[in-house]
Design a protein around this motif. Structure first.
Motif, PDB file in Angstrom:
ATOM      1  N   CYS A 111     -83.287-109.075 -10.548  1.00  0.00           N
ATOM      2  CA  CYS A 111     -83.323-109.298 -11.994  1.00  0.00           C
ATOM      3  C   CYS A 111     -82.198-110.206 -12.480  1.00  0.00           C
ATOM      4  CB  CYS A 111     -83.253-107.957 -12.717  1.00  0.00           C
ATOM      5  SG  CYS A 111     -83.608-108.102 -14.459  1.00  0.00           S
ATOM      6  N   ASP A 112     -82.586-111.203 -13.259  1.00  0.00           N
ATOM      7  CA  ASP A 112     -81.632-112.044 -13.986  1.00  0.00           C
ATOM      8  C   ASP A 112     -81.298-111.303 -15.281  1.00  0.00           C
ATOM      9  OD1 ASP A 112     -80.275-113.899 -15.512  1.00  0.00           O
ATOM     10  OD2 ASP A 112     -81.807-115.471 -15.380  1.00  0.00           O
ATOM     11  N   MET A 113     -80.102-110.726 -15.327  1.00  0.00           N
ATOM     12  CA  MET A 113     -79.667-109.975 -16.516  1.00  0.00           C
ATOM     13  C   MET A 113     -78.582-110.731 -17.275  1.00  0.00           C
ATOM     14  SD  MET A 113     -79.605-105.943 -15.575  1.00  0.00           S
ATOM     15  CE  MET A 113     -80.944-105.155 -14.663  1.00  0.00           C
ATOM     16  N   SER A 114     -78.613-112.054 -17.192  1.00  0.00           N
ATOM     17  CA  SER A 114     -77.524-112.849 -17.774  1.00  0.00           C
ATOM     18  C   SER A 114     -77.201-112.487 -19.217  1.00  0.00           C
ATOM     19  CB  SER A 114     -77.867-114.340 -17.711  1.00  0.00           C
ATOM     20  OG  SER A 114     -77.850-114.787 -16.384  1.00  0.00           O
ATOM     21  N   SER A 115     -78.236-112.235 -20.018  1.00  0.00           N
ATOM     22  CA  SER A 115     -77.937-112.058 -21.440  1.00  0.00           C
ATOM     23  C   SER A 115     -78.046-110.632 -21.942  1.00  0.00           C
ATOM     24  CB  SER A 115     -78.811-112.995 -22.276  1.00  0.00           C
ATOM     25  OG  SER A 115     -80.162-112.844 -21.941  1.00  0.00           O
ATOM     26  N   ASP A 116     -78.212-109.652 -21.051  1.00  0.00           N
ATOM     27  CA  ASP A 116     -78.095-108.273 -21.566  1.00  0.00           C
ATOM     28  C   ASP A 116     -77.431-107.300 -20.600  1.00  0.00           C
ATOM     29  OD1 ASP A 116     -80.226-107.894 -19.804  1.00  0.00           O
ATOM     30  OD2 ASP A 116     -81.495-106.851 -21.271  1.00  0.00           O
ATOM     31  N   GLN A 145     -78.101-118.795  -8.657  1.00  0.00           N
ATOM     32  CA  GLN A 145     -78.764-117.587  -8.136  1.00  0.00           C
ATOM     33  C   GLN A 145     -80.276-117.809  -7.980  1.00  0.00           C
ATOM     34  OE1 GLN A 145     -77.066-115.141  -6.723  1.00  0.00           O
ATOM     35  NE2 GLN A 145     -75.437-116.591  -7.237  1.00  0.00           N
ATOM     36  N   PHE A 146     -80.845-118.695  -8.824  1.00  0.00           N
ATOM     37  CA  PHE A 146     -82.280-118.971  -8.700  1.00  0.00           C
ATOM     38  C   PHE A 146     -82.624-119.380  -7.270  1.00  0.00           C
ATOM     39  CE2 PHE A 146     -82.331-120.534 -13.429  1.00  0.00           C
ATOM     40  CZ  PHE A 146     -82.150-119.242 -13.852  1.00  0.00           C
ATOM     41  N   LEU A 147     -81.759-120.240  -6.668  1.00  0.00           N
ATOM     42  CA  LEU A 147     -82.044-120.674  -5.301  1.00  0.00           C
ATOM     43  C   LEU A 147     -81.446-119.748  -4.255  1.00  0.00           C
ATOM     44  CD1 LEU A 147     -79.580-123.154  -4.041  1.00  0.00           C
ATOM     45  CD2 LEU A 147     -80.004-123.428  -6.454  1.00  0.00           C
ATOM     46  N   ALA A 185     -75.922-112.137 -13.225  1.00  0.00           N
ATOM     47  CA  ALA A 185     -75.675-112.471 -14.627  1.00  0.00           C
ATOM     48  C   ALA A 185     -74.548-113.479 -14.737  1.00  0.00           C
ATOM     49  CB  ALA A 185     -75.299-111.210 -15.406  1.00  0.00           C
ATOM     50  N   GLY A 186     -74.814-114.606 -15.368  1.00  0.00           N
ATOM     51  CA  GLY A 186     -73.746-115.541 -15.715  1.00  0.00           C
ATOM     52  C   GLY A 186     -72.812-114.810 -16.675  1.00  0.00           C
ATOM     53  N   ALA A 187     -71.497-114.957 -16.471  1.00  0.00           N
ATOM     54  CA  ALA A 187     -70.551-114.165 -17.267  1.00  0.00           C
ATOM     55  C   ALA A 187     -70.559-114.509 -18.751  1.00  0.00           C
ATOM     56  CB  ALA A 187     -69.141-114.361 -16.717  1.00  0.00           C
ATOM     57  N   GLN A 188     -70.943-115.727 -19.081  1.00  0.00           N
ATOM     58  CA  GLN A 188     -70.643-116.267 -20.416  1.00  0.00           C
ATOM     59  C   GLN A 188     -71.471-115.730 -21.575  1.00  0.00           C
ATOM     60  OE1 GLN A 188     -72.058-117.870 -17.905  1.00  0.00           O
ATOM     61  NE2 GLN A 188     -73.659-119.250 -18.551  1.00  0.00           N
ATOM     62  N   LYS A 189     -72.397-114.791 -21.312  1.00  0.00           N
ATOM     63  CA  LYS A 189     -73.156-114.221 -22.422  1.00  0.00           C
ATOM     64  C   LYS A 189     -72.540-112.891 -22.867  1.00  0.00           C
ATOM     65  CE  LYS A 189     -76.217-117.530 -21.919  1.00  0.00           C
ATOM     66  NZ  LYS A 189     -77.203-117.587 -20.845  1.00  0.00           N
ATOM     67  N   GLY A 221     -71.272-121.389  -9.842  1.00  0.00           N
ATOM     68  CA  GLY A 221     -72.548-122.098  -9.906  1.00  0.00           C
ATOM     69  C   GLY A 221     -73.504-121.539 -10.954  1.00  0.00           C
ATOM     70  N   GLY A 222     -73.049-120.549 -11.702  1.00  0.00           N
ATOM     71  CA  GLY A 222     -73.881-120.016 -12.786  1.00  0.00           C
ATOM     72  C   GLY A 222     -75.073-119.226 -12.299  1.00  0.00           C
ATOM     73  N   ALA A 223     -75.775-118.632 -13.245  1.00  0.00           N
ATOM     74  CA  ALA A 223     -77.011-117.917 -12.915  1.00  0.00           C
ATOM     75  C   ALA A 223     -78.000-118.888 -12.269  1.00  0.00           C
ATOM     76  CB  ALA A 223     -77.607-117.294 -14.170  1.00  0.00           C
ATOM     77  N   SER A 233     -84.522-109.824 -17.482  1.00  0.00           N
ATOM     78  CA  SER A 233     -84.513-108.646 -18.374  1.00  0.00           C
ATOM     79  C   SER A 233     -84.495-109.021 -19.847  1.00  0.00           C
ATOM     80  CB  SER A 233     -83.312-107.757 -18.058  1.00  0.00           C
ATOM     81  OG  SER A 233     -82.112-108.504 -18.168  1.00  0.00           O
ATOM     82  N   ASN A 234     -83.824-110.122 -20.170  1.00  0.00           N
ATOM     83  CA  ASN A 234     -83.717-110.520 -21.576  1.00  0.00           C
ATOM     84  C   ASN A 234     -83.870-112.031 -21.674  1.00  0.00           C
ATOM     85  OD1 ASN A 234     -82.834-109.698 -24.442  1.00  0.00           O
ATOM     86  ND2 ASN A 234     -81.414-111.354 -23.965  1.00  0.00           N
ATOM     87  N   ASN A 235     -84.811-112.442 -22.507  1.00  0.00           N
ATOM     88  CA  ASN A 235     -85.099-113.871 -22.627  1.00  0.00           C
ATOM     89  C   ASN A 235     -84.336-114.440 -23.821  1.00  0.00           C
ATOM     90  OD1 ASN A 235     -87.220-114.192 -20.388  1.00  0.00           O
ATOM     91  ND2 ASN A 235     -87.773-112.328 -21.503  1.00  0.00           N
ATOM     92  N   THR A 236     -83.176-114.929 -23.504  1.00  0.00           N
ATOM     93  CA  THR A 236     -82.162-115.397 -24.445  1.00  0.00           C
ATOM     94  C   THR A 236     -82.707-116.366 -25.492  1.00  0.00           C
ATOM     95  OG1 THR A 236     -80.936-115.480 -22.355  1.00  0.00           O
ATOM     96  CG2 THR A 236     -79.735-116.090 -24.336  1.00  0.00           C
ATOM     97  N   ILE A 237     -83.605-117.245 -25.070  1.00  0.00           N
ATOM     98  CA  ILE A 237     -84.113-118.296 -25.943  1.00  0.00           C
ATOM     99  C   ILE A 237     -85.176-117.766 -26.907  1.00  0.00           C
ATOM    100  CG2 ILE A 237     -85.443-120.475 -25.942  1.00  0.00           C
ATOM    101  CD1 ILE A 237     -83.981-121.128 -23.255  1.00  0.00           C
ATOM    102  N   SER A 259     -88.126-119.768 -20.266  1.00  0.00           N
ATOM    103  CA  SER A 259     -87.744-120.949 -19.483  1.00  0.00           C
ATOM    104  C   SER A 259     -86.768-120.632 -18.360  1.00  0.00           C
ATOM    105  CB  SER A 259     -87.232-122.099 -20.344  1.00  0.00           C
ATOM    106  OG  SER A 259     -86.762-121.667 -21.559  1.00  0.00           O
ATOM    107  N   TRP A 260     -85.966-119.565 -18.501  1.00  0.00           N
ATOM    108  CA  TRP A 260     -85.079-119.212 -17.374  1.00  0.00           C
ATOM    109  C   TRP A 260     -85.907-118.697 -16.206  1.00  0.00           C
ATOM    110  CZ3 TRP A 260     -81.068-121.860 -17.772  1.00  0.00           C
ATOM    111  CH2 TRP A 260     -80.366-121.999 -18.998  1.00  0.00           C
ATOM    112  N   SER A 261     -86.928-117.874 -16.498  1.00  0.00           N
ATOM    113  CA  SER A 261     -87.824-117.407 -15.416  1.00  0.00           C
ATOM    114  C   SER A 261     -88.490-118.604 -14.752  1.00  0.00           C
ATOM    115  CB  SER A 261     -88.952-116.525 -15.952  1.00  0.00           C
ATOM    116  OG  SER A 261     -88.488-115.432 -16.651  1.00  0.00           O
TER     117      SER A 261
END
Ligand SMILES: *Cc1c(COP(=O)(O)O)cnc(C)c1O
Length: 354
Positions: free
Chosen positions: A166-171, A79-81, A187-191, A74-76, A145-149, A99-101
């Protein structure tokens, strides 16, 4: 020709990992069967899952500290919900840094009250708010932790009096942090870890079980922990490939060693952005991300020339996100420094032409 791959996500993986993963798809470790055609309850796959979970905790320095690692679906975004469903009873504090936050806040608001402890939204998220307070009577504090956009990164984490999520998807796995400060890391694996299709969730067990609502089984961390991350059929290819990447990272010397490489790449990239008068960095200097460098080309007339030069040099996916514009160079763990050198070379060549 292999490209210099600056994709923001799904993104570059080490060539050794891609090769081994592709072999596993045909014949897993000489078993005569593909990793895609065996039961997830077979010993071969249970070993893969257990190894991936153990490696994640080991690389984060969280072994024996009351944490469990899960590989969920279900991706990061799920996890938001899930965070809110499992932890939000009355009120939670969120730091809004992109925007992820904002998406995480939107989902949590469905369940209960959310208070933004800080926000950089009015500045199009080009910096990380500092000096905010985290009320101790809230259920938890959530940050990204890291704002990918936007290309900003939290350099320091607060000493939160309540569980810090913490959403650490991109770091994730890119730098040394005291990971034991967190109640949940996801963290979504794909980063920075593997292919799309699985999300690493690291949960400190003692923060669970405190909400009164009924939690649907698939959304319940406790159930996933009790079932060893195998409550339902896990995304076997994504877990296998993530395990291979974690093994690769360990062989590189782990997070501390890769952090040094990431620092070198980021220094090279940002010094070109700062020294070359044609380009301008987007993010506030003290908050610049080591993973995603965002910048603009000041003279629009050079856009076509620049983009043709990038293409000729085999540089792929440096286009910026639509909400920032310009360019974004994502420099995840698997990106070799030679790719950054190639990009910097094109930028300085453009300067000499202009
Ligand atoms: C990419 C990304 C997400 C979204 O991940 P999905 O797996 O697509 O849901 C969330 N947060 C951050 C910081 C990201 O970079």
């Amino acid at each position: 020709m292999k490209k210099h791959n600056f994709s923001a996500g799904p993104s570059i993986l080490p060539p050794e990992v891609l090769l081994k993963a592709s072999q596993g798809v045909v014949d897993l470790d000489g078993s005569g069967l593909s990793v895609l055609e065996i039961s997830h309850r077979s010993k071969a796959f249970v070993d893969i899952m257990e190894n991936a979970r153990a490696l994640a905790l080991e690389l984060l320095g969280l072994e024996g500290k009351g944490y469990k690692a899960l590989f969920l679906q279900g991706g990061a975004s799920t996890q938001f919900l899930m965070v809110a469903l499992n932890l939000l009873e009355k009120r939670a504090g969120y730091l809004n840094t992109g925007s992820w936050s904002a998406k995480a806040i939107k989902e949590a608001k469905i369940y209960d009250d959310v208070y933004e402890v800080g926000s950089s939204q009015s500045a199009n998220y080009n910096y990380i708010p500092k000096g905010f307070e985290i009320p101790e009577n809230y259920d938890y504090f959530h940050c990204t932790s890291n704002n990918t956009i936007y290309g900003t990164q939290m350099k320091k984490f607060p000493n939160s009096p309540i569980p810090m999520i913490c959403d650490m998807s991109s770091d994730i796995f890119s730098r040394v942090i005291d990971f034991s400060k967190f109640g949940i890391i996801y963290a979504g694996a794909q980063k920075n870890m593997g292919p799309a299709g699985t999300t690493l969730v690291v949960v400190k067990e003692d923060i669970l079980g405190k909400v009164s609502r009924k939690i649907p089984s698939m959304m319940d961390y406790k159930i996933h922990i009790d079932k060893g991350s195998m409550f339902n059929t896990p995304p076997v290819f994504a877990v296998y490939t993530s395990m291979l990447t974690l093994e690769w990272l360990k062989a590189q010397g782990g997070v501390a060693a890769i952090e040094k490489e990431n620092e070198k790449k980021a220094r090279l990239m940002y010094s070109e952005i700062d020294l070359n008068p044609l380009f301008k960095g987007f993010a506030a200097k003290e908050d610049r991300s080591q993973m995603n460098a965002t910048f603009t080309l000041e003279n629009e007339n050079l856009k076509e020339t620049f983009e043709t030069m990038l293409k000729e040099a085999g540089i792929s996916a440096v286009n910026g996100h639509r909400s920032v514009g310009g360019y974004r160079a994502s420099m995840y763990n698997a990106l070799p420094i030679d790719s950054v050198k190639a990009l910097v070379e094109v930028m300085s060549e453009l300067e000499s032409k202009a």
